[in-house]
Design a protein around this motif. Structure first.
Motif, PDB file in Angstrom:
ATOM      1  N   LEU A   1     -18.901   9.505  -7.172  1.00  0.00           N
ATOM      2  CA  LEU A   1     -18.229   8.991  -5.987  1.00  0.00           C
ATOM      3  C   LEU A   1     -16.731   9.210  -6.098  1.00  0.00           C
ATOM      4  O   LEU A   1     -16.141   8.980  -7.149  1.00  0.00           O
ATOM      5  CB  LEU A   1     -18.513   7.483  -5.862  1.00  0.00           C
ATOM      6  CG  LEU A   1     -17.804   6.711  -4.752  1.00  0.00           C
ATOM      7  CD1 LEU A   1     -18.337   7.118  -3.383  1.00  0.00           C
ATOM      8  CD2 LEU A   1     -17.971   5.215  -4.956  1.00  0.00           C
ATOM      9  N   VAL A   2     -16.136   9.665  -5.004  1.00  0.00           N
ATOM     10  CA  VAL A   2     -14.676   9.732  -4.919  1.00  0.00           C
ATOM     11  C   VAL A   2     -14.251   8.786  -3.799  1.00  0.00           C
ATOM     12  O   VAL A   2     -14.799   8.824  -2.700  1.00  0.00           O
ATOM     13  CB  VAL A   2     -14.158  11.162  -4.613  1.00  0.00           C
ATOM     14  CG1 VAL A   2     -12.635  11.171  -4.558  1.00  0.00           C
ATOM     15  CG2 VAL A   2     -14.654  12.150  -5.654  1.00  0.00           C
ATOM     16  N   VAL A   3     -13.304   7.905  -4.125  1.00  0.00           N
ATOM     17  CA  VAL A   3     -12.753   6.985  -3.132  1.00  0.00           C
ATOM     18  C   VAL A   3     -11.372   7.500  -2.754  1.00  0.00           C
ATOM     19  O   VAL A   3     -10.532   7.721  -3.624  1.00  0.00           O
ATOM     20  CB  VAL A   3     -12.645   5.546  -3.693  1.00  0.00           C
ATOM     21  CG1 VAL A   3     -12.098   4.602  -2.631  1.00  0.00           C
ATOM     22  CG2 VAL A   3     -13.993   5.063  -4.211  1.00  0.00           C
ATOM     23  N   PHE A   4     -11.175   7.743  -1.461  1.00  0.00           N
ATOM     24  CA  PHE A   4      -9.880   8.189  -0.945  1.00  0.00           C
ATOM     25  C   PHE A   4      -9.225   6.979  -0.293  1.00  0.00           C
ATOM     26  O   PHE A   4      -9.821   6.358   0.596  1.00  0.00           O
ATOM     27  CB  PHE A   4     -10.058   9.297   0.099  1.00  0.00           C
ATOM     28  CG  PHE A   4     -10.675  10.539  -0.458  1.00  0.00           C
ATOM     29  CD1 PHE A   4      -9.889  11.522  -1.035  1.00  0.00           C
ATOM     30  CD2 PHE A   4     -12.054  10.722  -0.437  1.00  0.00           C
ATOM     31  CE1 PHE A   4     -10.457  12.672  -1.573  1.00  0.00           C
ATOM     32  CE2 PHE A   4     -12.632  11.864  -0.965  1.00  0.00           C
ATOM     33  CZ  PHE A   4     -11.837  12.846  -1.540  1.00  0.00           C
ATOM     34  N   GLY A   5      -8.020   6.630  -0.733  1.00  0.00           N
ATOM     35  CA  GLY A   5      -7.387   5.428  -0.212  1.00  0.00           C
ATOM     36  C   GLY A   5      -5.954   5.615   0.219  1.00  0.00           C
ATOM     37  O   GLY A   5      -5.321   6.635  -0.074  1.00  0.00           O
ATOM     38  N   LYS A   6      -5.480   4.599   0.928  1.00  0.00           N
ATOM     39  CA  LYS A   6      -4.088   4.531   1.367  1.00  0.00           C
ATOM     40  C   LYS A   6      -3.549   3.154   1.036  1.00  0.00           C
ATOM     41  O   LYS A   6      -4.236   2.164   1.193  1.00  0.00           O
ATOM     42  CB  LYS A   6      -3.995   4.759   2.884  1.00  0.00           C
ATOM     43  CG  LYS A   6      -4.121   6.212   3.287  1.00  0.00           C
ATOM     44  CD  LYS A   6      -4.352   6.411   4.761  1.00  0.00           C
ATOM     45  CE  LYS A   6      -3.235   5.976   5.645  1.00  0.00           C
ATOM     46  NZ  LYS A   6      -3.456   6.358   7.059  1.00  0.00           N
ATOM     47  N   GLY A   7      -2.300   3.118   0.596  1.00  0.00           N
ATOM     48  CA  GLY A   7      -1.624   1.852   0.360  1.00  0.00           C
ATOM     49  C   GLY A   7      -2.016   1.170  -0.932  1.00  0.00           C
ATOM     50  O   GLY A   7      -2.896   1.629  -1.656  1.00  0.00           O
ATOM     51  N   SER A   8      -1.325   0.059  -1.197  1.00  0.00           N
ATOM     52  CA  SER A   8      -1.572  -0.706  -2.409  1.00  0.00           C
ATOM     53  C   SER A   8      -1.347  -2.185  -2.110  1.00  0.00           C
ATOM     54  O   SER A   8      -0.265  -2.570  -1.676  1.00  0.00           O
ATOM     55  CB  SER A   8      -0.637  -0.240  -3.516  1.00  0.00           C
ATOM     56  OG  SER A   8      -0.921  -0.910  -4.712  1.00  0.00           O
ATOM     57  N   GLY A   9      -2.394  -2.980  -2.303  1.00  0.00           N
ATOM     58  CA  GLY A   9      -2.312  -4.408  -2.023  1.00  0.00           C
ATOM     59  C   GLY A   9      -3.172  -4.782  -0.833  1.00  0.00           C
ATOM     60  O   GLY A   9      -3.857  -3.939  -0.257  1.00  0.00           O
ATOM     61  N   HIS A  10      -3.112  -6.067  -0.447  1.00  0.00           N
ATOM     62  CA  HIS A  10      -3.958  -6.572   0.646  1.00  0.00           C
ATOM     63  C   HIS A  10      -3.475  -6.135   2.018  1.00  0.00           C
ATOM     64  O   HIS A  10      -4.224  -6.193   2.989  1.00  0.00           O
ATOM     65  CB  HIS A  10      -4.085  -8.097   0.577  1.00  0.00           C
ATOM     66  CG  HIS A  10      -2.781  -8.818   0.408  1.00  0.00           C
ATOM     67  ND1 HIS A  10      -1.770  -8.776   1.341  1.00  0.00           N
ATOM     68  CD2 HIS A  10      -2.332  -9.578  -0.621  1.00  0.00           C
ATOM     69  CE1 HIS A  10      -0.749  -9.507   0.905  1.00  0.00           C
ATOM     70  NE2 HIS A  10      -1.063  -9.990  -0.297  1.00  0.00           N
ATOM     71  N   GLY A  11      -2.231  -5.701   2.131  1.00  0.00           N
ATOM     72  CA  GLY A  11      -1.740  -5.178   3.405  1.00  0.00           C
ATOM     73  C   GLY A  11      -1.222  -6.223   4.384  1.00  0.00           C
ATOM     74  O   GLY A  11      -0.833  -5.891   5.495  1.00  0.00           O
ATOM     75  N   VAL A  12      -1.217  -7.504   3.987  1.00  0.00           N
ATOM     76  CA  VAL A  12      -0.788  -8.572   4.903  1.00  0.00           C
ATOM     77  C   VAL A  12       0.674  -8.928   4.640  1.00  0.00           C
ATOM     78  O   VAL A  12       1.103  -9.039   3.493  1.00  0.00           O
ATOM     79  CB  VAL A  12      -1.670  -9.832   4.730  1.00  0.00           C
ATOM     80  CG1 VAL A  12      -1.203 -10.951   5.662  1.00  0.00           C
ATOM     81  CG2 VAL A  12      -3.129  -9.504   4.984  1.00  0.00           C
ATOM     82  N   GLY A  13       1.431  -9.121   5.731  1.00  0.00           N
ATOM     83  CA  GLY A  13       2.826  -9.546   5.605  1.00  0.00           C
ATOM     84  C   GLY A  13       3.771  -8.377   5.386  1.00  0.00           C
ATOM     85  O   GLY A  13       3.594  -7.298   5.937  1.00  0.00           O
ATOM     86  N   MET A  14       4.776  -8.598   4.546  1.00  0.00           N
ATOM     87  CA  MET A  14       5.817  -7.577   4.347  1.00  0.00           C
ATOM     88  C   MET A  14       5.402  -6.525   3.330  1.00  0.00           C
ATOM     89  O   MET A  14       4.933  -6.844   2.245  1.00  0.00           O
ATOM     90  CB  MET A  14       7.124  -8.229   3.894  1.00  0.00           C
ATOM     91  CG  MET A  14       8.268  -7.225   3.803  1.00  0.00           C
ATOM     92  SD  MET A  14       9.860  -7.992   3.460  1.00  0.00           S
ATOM     93  CE  MET A  14       9.600  -8.597   1.813  1.00  0.00           C
TER      94      MET A  14
END
Length: 172
Positions: free
Chosen positions: A123-136
């Motif tokens: 399996l290859v997971v392609f992702g964007k960003g780092s963290g939960h993404g909420v707030g600043m």
């Protein structure tokens, strides 16, 4: 306010209610300016053996079905299909289980050669960003500051509808 923050949202911050139970109007999705950072796009690879160890009850992962996504595109719920059955979990749980940077992800099953078996699925997971993404977004705030935006303007961008006042002990 509960001034939540994260490293990088992958282009759009997330609504608080799409990660946790509570909906806070000031923690609603906004455009992020975090493209110029090392965590904006990433990928993580798992071998068949790793998947069997991570999901022993269902015998690894032979297929993944994204059941639904949030308005920003993050995985909300998935169904995992293994050799012995299936399991369902939230994107937040899957992120934790696989040790992913975020749940702003898509999946690709790959064939891998093995000495014991002719072909196994990895399996290859392609992702964007780092963290939960909420707030600043820290990378987004850094970019806005580098463009001359003042702190108050940056805070009001990420925390919608807030007023900024001097701190008083009575707030605690």
């Amino acid at each position: 306010i509960n001034a939540l923050f994260h490293s990088s949202s992958g282009g759009m911050t997330e609504n608080s209610q799409d990660v946790w139970k509570n909906k806070y109007p000031y923690l609603s999705s906004v455009k992020d300016f975090d493209k110029k950072n090392p965590k904006f796009r990433w990928q993580k690879k798992f071998s068949n053996k790793e998947l069997v160890n991570l999901f022993p009850k269902i015998g690894g992962i032979k297929n993944i079905e994204i059941l639904n996504i949030t308005d920003t595109g993050r995985v909300k719920n998935v169904k995992l299909y293994g050799a012995y059955g299936s399991d369902q979990m939230s994107g937040v749980e899957l992120r934790k289980k696989l040790g992913l940077n975020s749940n702003f992800v898509r999946f690709k099953l790959i064939e891998e050669q093995s000495t014991q078996f002719p072909i196994e699925k990895g399996l290859v997971v392609f992702g964007k960003g780092s963290g939960h993404g909420v707030g600043m977004s820290q990378w987004g705030a850094k970019y806005m500051a580098s463009r001359g935006q003042k702190a108050e303007r940056i805070l009001k961008h990420f925390y919608r509808g807030v007023q900024i006042k001097p701190f008083k002990k009575g707030y605690l």
